[in-house]
Design a protein around this motif. Structure first.
Motif: not given
Length: 176
Positions: A25-28, A33-34, A38-39, A86-89
């Motif tokens: 859950q922390q990873w998700e 959040f990342s 990125a947005r 990050y790279l896709a967005v």
């Protein structure tokens, strides 16, 4: 999160068993959040001169340039997924910082020789890193033993990276 406080170490240290539901859950939560961050990067919110954090390139480096494959599946998927998101967005913003800014400095007619030399080195390093990221995205999608949604995001990110600077990838733009 800059400097020695890596978000990966922070989350991994919070639970004793990295495969536990709490850890997952922390990873998700960190992935979500990342993606939000990125947005914000793509929207230019983090471009403000008062922003002390800059672009979160350290998370791309952690997910693509270091070897994320050893370790629990949730942690591996999260690290690679965050880098790909990050790279896709926000790929355009990273490309601008790595390649376009040094390119403008190099071709600036008013710059002195030392500035041009530094810009040339930065441009070469930025293009090399951009190529490395595209290669790692492809490698991890094919050989990373990652989850299906992660592989799809890797493929989207690779297509985006190649589309931004297709000159660096002769023939790669045609592969799927």
């Amino acid at each position: 999160m800059r400097g020695s406080t890596s978000p990966w170490r922070f989350i991994a240290d919070d639970s004793e068993d990295p495969s536990s539901p709490t850890s997952r859950q922390q990873w998700e939560a960190w992935v979500n959040f990342s993606l939000f961050k990125a947005r914000c990067v793509e929207a230019g919110i983090l471009d403000q001169p008062t922003n002390p954090y800059g672009l979160p390139a350290d998370q791309i480096v952690e997910g693509l340039e270091t070897n994320p494959l050893p370790g629990p599946q949730a942690a591996r998927d999260a690290k690679v997924l965050i880098a790909a998101q990050y790279l896709a967005v926000a790929g355009d913003k990273f490309y601008e910082r790595l390649v376009l800014v040094p390119r403008r400095a190099f071709f600036n007619n008013n710059a002195n020789t030392n500035t041009k030399a530094a810009a040339a080195i930065a441009l070469h390093r930025g293009r090399a890193r951009w190529s490395l990221w595209a290669s790692r995205l492809e490698f991890l999608a094919l050989h990373g033993s990652l989850g299906g949604p992660v592989v799809e995001t890797l493929q989207v990110a690779r297509r985006r990276v190649v589309a931004i600077e297709p000159v660096l990838f002769p023939g790669m733009a045609m592969r799927r």
